[in-house]
Design a protein around this motif. Structure first.
Motif, short mmCIF file in Angstrom:
data_model
loop_
_atom_site.label_atom_id
_atom_site.label_comp_id
_atom_site.label_asym_id
_atom_site.label_seq_id
_atom_site.Cartn_x
_atom_site.Cartn_y
_atom_site.Cartn_z
N LEU A 1 0.88 -1.17 0.00
CA LEU A 1 0.00 0.00 0.00
C LEU A 1 0.91 1.21 0.00
CD1 LEU A 1 -3.03 0.67 0.06
CD2 LEU A 1 -2.81 1.03 2.52
N ASP A 2 0.90 1.94 -1.12
CA ASP A 2 1.92 2.95 -1.38
C ASP A 2 3.29 2.27 -1.30
OD1 ASP A 2 0.11 4.86 -1.98
OD2 ASP A 2 0.22 5.90 -0.07
N GLU A 3 4.15 2.63 -0.34
CA GLU A 3 5.48 2.01 -0.26
C GLU A 3 5.58 1.04 0.91
OE1 GLU A 3 8.37 5.10 -0.10
OE2 GLU A 3 7.78 5.98 -2.02
N THR A 4 4.43 0.75 1.56
CA THR A 4 4.45 -0.13 2.72
C THR A 4 4.04 -1.53 2.33
OG1 THR A 4 3.86 1.71 4.17
CG2 THR A 4 3.54 -0.52 5.05
N THR A 5 4.89 -2.52 2.62
CA THR A 5 4.56 -3.92 2.34
C THR A 5 3.69 -4.46 3.47
OG1 THR A 5 6.65 -4.25 1.17
CG2 THR A 5 5.50 -6.22 1.96
N LEU A 6 2.55 -5.04 3.10
CA LEU A 6 1.61 -5.55 4.08
C LEU A 6 1.84 -7.04 4.30
CD1 LEU A 6 -1.70 -3.88 2.80
CD2 LEU A 6 0.03 -2.91 4.32
N PRO A 7 1.90 -7.49 5.56
CA PRO A 7 2.00 -8.93 5.81
C PRO A 7 0.73 -9.64 5.31
CG PRO A 7 2.54 -7.66 7.79
CD PRO A 7 1.96 -6.69 6.80
N VAL A 8 0.89 -10.72 4.53
CA VAL A 8 -0.25 -11.50 4.05
C VAL A 8 -0.58 -12.53 5.11
CG1 VAL A 8 -1.11 -13.05 2.27
CG2 VAL A 8 0.39 -11.13 1.65
N LEU A 9 -1.81 -12.43 5.64
CA LEU A 9 -2.23 -13.29 6.75
C LEU A 9 -2.73 -14.65 6.27
CD1 LEU A 9 -4.15 -10.60 8.81
CD2 LEU A 9 -1.80 -11.37 9.13
N SER A 10 -3.52 -14.67 5.20
CA SER A 10 -4.07 -15.94 4.72
C SER A 10 -4.53 -15.79 3.28
CB SER A 10 -5.26 -16.39 5.59
OG SER A 10 -6.33 -15.46 5.47
N ASP B 1 -1.68 12.06 4.53
CA ASP B 1 -2.42 13.26 4.13
C ASP B 1 -2.93 13.18 2.69
OD1 ASP B 1 -1.96 14.37 6.60
OD2 ASP B 1 -0.08 15.32 5.97
N SER B 2 -2.46 12.21 1.92
CA SER B 2 -2.88 12.10 0.52
C SER B 2 -4.33 11.63 0.43
CB SER B 2 -1.97 11.12 -0.24
OG SER B 2 -2.11 9.82 0.29
N GLY B 3 -4.98 11.98 -0.63
CA GLY B 3 -6.39 11.61 -0.80
C GLY B 3 -6.60 10.21 -1.32
N ALA B 4 -5.52 9.52 -1.70
CA ALA B 4 -5.67 8.18 -2.26
C ALA B 4 -4.40 7.38 -2.00
CB ALA B 4 -5.95 8.24 -3.76
N TYR B 5 -4.56 6.04 -2.03
CA TYR B 5 -3.45 5.12 -1.88
C TYR B 5 -3.35 4.27 -3.14
CZ TYR B 5 -4.21 6.25 3.07
OH TYR B 5 -4.39 6.89 4.25
N THR B 6 -2.15 3.79 -3.41
CA THR B 6 -1.95 2.86 -4.52
C THR B 6 -1.74 1.46 -3.95
OG1 THR B 6 -0.98 4.55 -5.93
CG2 THR B 6 -0.56 2.26 -6.52
N LEU B 7 -2.67 0.57 -4.25
CA LEU B 7 -2.55 -0.82 -3.83
C LEU B 7 -1.93 -1.62 -4.97
CD1 LEU B 7 -3.25 -3.22 -1.87
CD2 LEU B 7 -5.39 -3.43 -3.16
N SER B 8 -0.86 -2.35 -4.69
CA SER B 8 -0.21 -3.20 -5.69
C SER B 8 -0.17 -4.63 -5.18
CB SER B 8 1.21 -2.72 -5.99
OG SER B 8 1.20 -1.43 -6.57
N VAL B 9 -0.48 -5.57 -6.06
CA VAL B 9 -0.45 -6.99 -5.70
C VAL B 9 0.38 -7.73 -6.75
CG1 VAL B 9 -1.80 -9.09 -5.29
CG2 VAL B 9 -2.73 -6.86 -4.63
N THR B 10 1.36 -8.51 -6.28
CA THR B 10 2.16 -9.35 -7.17
C THR B 10 1.95 -10.80 -6.75
OG1 THR B 10 3.83 -7.64 -7.48
CG2 THR B 10 4.47 -9.89 -8.00
#
Length: 533
Positions: free
Chosen positions: A63-72, A285-294
């Protein structure tokens, strides 16, 4: 050297972004839905990856530049995700002979619905316009709606129907978390007005939902139109087209309509439902996030997709201000490091890599543009061909109508001539002549002779006047009688046994007959009885 390090870091980020963009552009989009769990706050991502299986380590979610842990990771079916099918059924004139197959597709899809899970479907019949049911869940209501579908003589406004279906799925509150547009048609669009193919493609590309196309084909000649219809599926987020291409040739695979419907339902059930931890992400503060999935599949393919998420869609914790002060640059005197020693070489390497990636991206984009241009030109030619065929069909129909009208006029004229001739014939004067058989009781006939008309007499309805149907010695047309200017004439009509007047054979020449004369025809002698003329 700090500036050099910053520049190198920037170039690395640029190269990564360019590489990611190239990977996403080369494949089909697959992010079908994004939601946040109300209780846990976890991020749920629905990924349309037909035929793929995967675990948590198969996915990388940022999410933006933050990698999210995949739970399941589970399938949509295992997660109990509610589904909505918006099924568009072509009922135009070109679907004659194909409606039973279309109904089989719908029946197979509806068999997979689970009302307890909240699944539903909408059936929309389209030709020139669209007629749709409400959201259906009851099997009996669905079966009745399917049974009521019938083809019409309308043209097909396919592209407008595609746009309407997407707008419906994006705008109705009863549409579930997992939704799909299903197009059941022969792939023809012969509507001169309405939306264009390009407008329909744009709507599909901008929608985050899968499109399934079920082409109803009667022969391999229909497969080109089926592939054209399938272009909507290939441009959608994870959709598929049916029937698939055969593995042995360029024709269609051997699939029944019921198998197509079951395969569509199975693909929806196999979507991967990814849960990712959002606890480490703070609100920006940004109005939107970029979600990326690989996704790295077992088949060796790597899929990348991304989408924008508005800040209002996510509930994130407020970020804390950084209380650590920046170190005083004057108090630090770092020792020369790796970047100071090899910075220039790394810079050159990064620039070369970035340039290579950019060149590859430019080539891929150029190929995509060329492919789209060729597809557009092909579509334009097909539409022009359809227009010419439609005009030719209209001219043929107009010619047929004119011929039918001409034949009807000629028929009416013939009937009028026949009526006039009948009236004229019935208006002619009549003269009764009685033939009385000698030696046979109650065997006599009255012949009504018409002025100026030579009338045939014989054994059956080949003659104008039937004398004695039981007399086998009497020919079908035995003799003729003629009345004109007060005189009655008789002559033989080429009978088998001949005609005799007062014992003398008549032959084919007219002979005057007078009251009291004996006339032999068939088995009997007849006395001619008439008023004096």
């Amino acid at each position: 050297m700090k500036k050099a390090a910053a520049f190198i870091t920037g170039m690395i980020l640029i190269s990564v972004l360019v590489s990611s963009a190239g990977a996403a552009g080369a494949g089909q989009a697959f992010i079908d839905g994004v939601s946040q769990d109300a209780e846990s706050g976890n991020l749920n991502v629905l990924c349309a990856l037909p035929g793929e299986t995967g675990a948590a380590d198969s996915f990388e979610v940022t999410l933006d530049e933050t990698t999210l842990p995949v739970l399941s990771v589970s399938t949509a079916d295992e997660a109990g995700v509610a589904k909505t099918f918006y099924c568009m059924v072509d009922v135009s004139g070109s679907m004659k002979g194909r409606m039973d197959q279309a109904k089989d597709v719908l029946t197979a899809i509806s068999a997979d619905l689970d009302a307890d899970e909240g699944d539903n479907m909408v059936i929309a019949a389209f030709g020139n316009g669209i007629t749709e049911t409400g959201f259906l869940t009851d099997p009996e209501e669905i079966a009745a709606a399917v049974a009521d579908l019938e083809y019409t003589s309308e043209d097909t406004d396919l592209y407008s129907a595609v746009i309407h279906g997407i707008e419906f799925l994006e705008g109705q509150s009863q549409v579930n978390e997992q939704a799909a547009l299903v197009i059941i048609s022969d792939g023809c669009d012969d509507q001169a007005y309405g939306s264009s193919y390009e407008e329909a493609c744009e709507a599909v590309e901008n929608a985050d939902l899968p499109v399934y196309t079920a082409a109803i084909i009667l022969s391999e000649e229909d497969y080109d139109a089926a592939l054209d219809l399938g272009s909507f599926a290939k441009q959608s987020a994870g959709g598929s087209y049916f029937p698939k291409s055969s593995e042995t040739d360029s024709g269609p695979a051997d699939m029944t309509a019921a198998e197509i419907g079951s395969e569509i339902a199975a693909e929806m059930n196999s979507f991967l439902y990814v849960r990712a931890d959002l606890s480490g992400v703070t609100k920006s503060d940004s109005g939107a996030y970029t979600l990326s999935v690989t996704f790295s599949g077992d088949s060796g393919y790597v899929y990348t997709d991304s989408r924008e998420i508005s800040a209002g869609e996510l509930g994130l914790a407020e970020g804390e201000a950084d209380s650590e002060s920046e170190p005083d640059e004057a108090d630090t005197d770092p020792e020369p490091g790796f970047l100071e020693t090899y910075g220039t070489l790394l810079l050159v390497i990064v620039i070369l890599i970035a340039a290579g990636i950019i060149i590859i991206a430019v080539v891929l984009i150029a190929r995509m543009k060329k492919s789209r241009k060729e597809e557009k030109e092909k579509r334009k030619k097909q539409e022009e061909q359809k227009r010419l065929e439609r005009e030719e069909r209209e001219r043929a129909e107009q010619t047929e109508r004119e011929l039918a009208e001409q034949r009807e006029r000629e028929r009416l004229e013939q009937e009028e001539i026949a009526r006039q001739e009948k009236e004229a014939f019935e208006a002619l004067p009549r003269f009764p002549v009685r033939l009385v058989a000698l030696g046979v009781k109650q065997k006599e006939y009255t012949l009504e002779l018409v002025q100026g008309c030579e009338m045939t007499i014989g054994r059956n309805d080949k003659a104008m006047i039937v004398l004695d149907p039981q007399d086998r010695q009497l020919s079908s047309v035995h003799f003729m009688m003629f009345w004109d200017n007060g005189t009655v004439y008789v002559r033989d009509a080429g009978s088998t046994n001949g005609t005799f007047r007062n014992g003398v054979a008549l032959g084919g020449r007219r002979t005057i007959v007078r009251p009291g004369d004996m006339l032999r025809a068939g088995s009997y002698d007849y006395r001619v009885m008439m008023q004096e003329v």
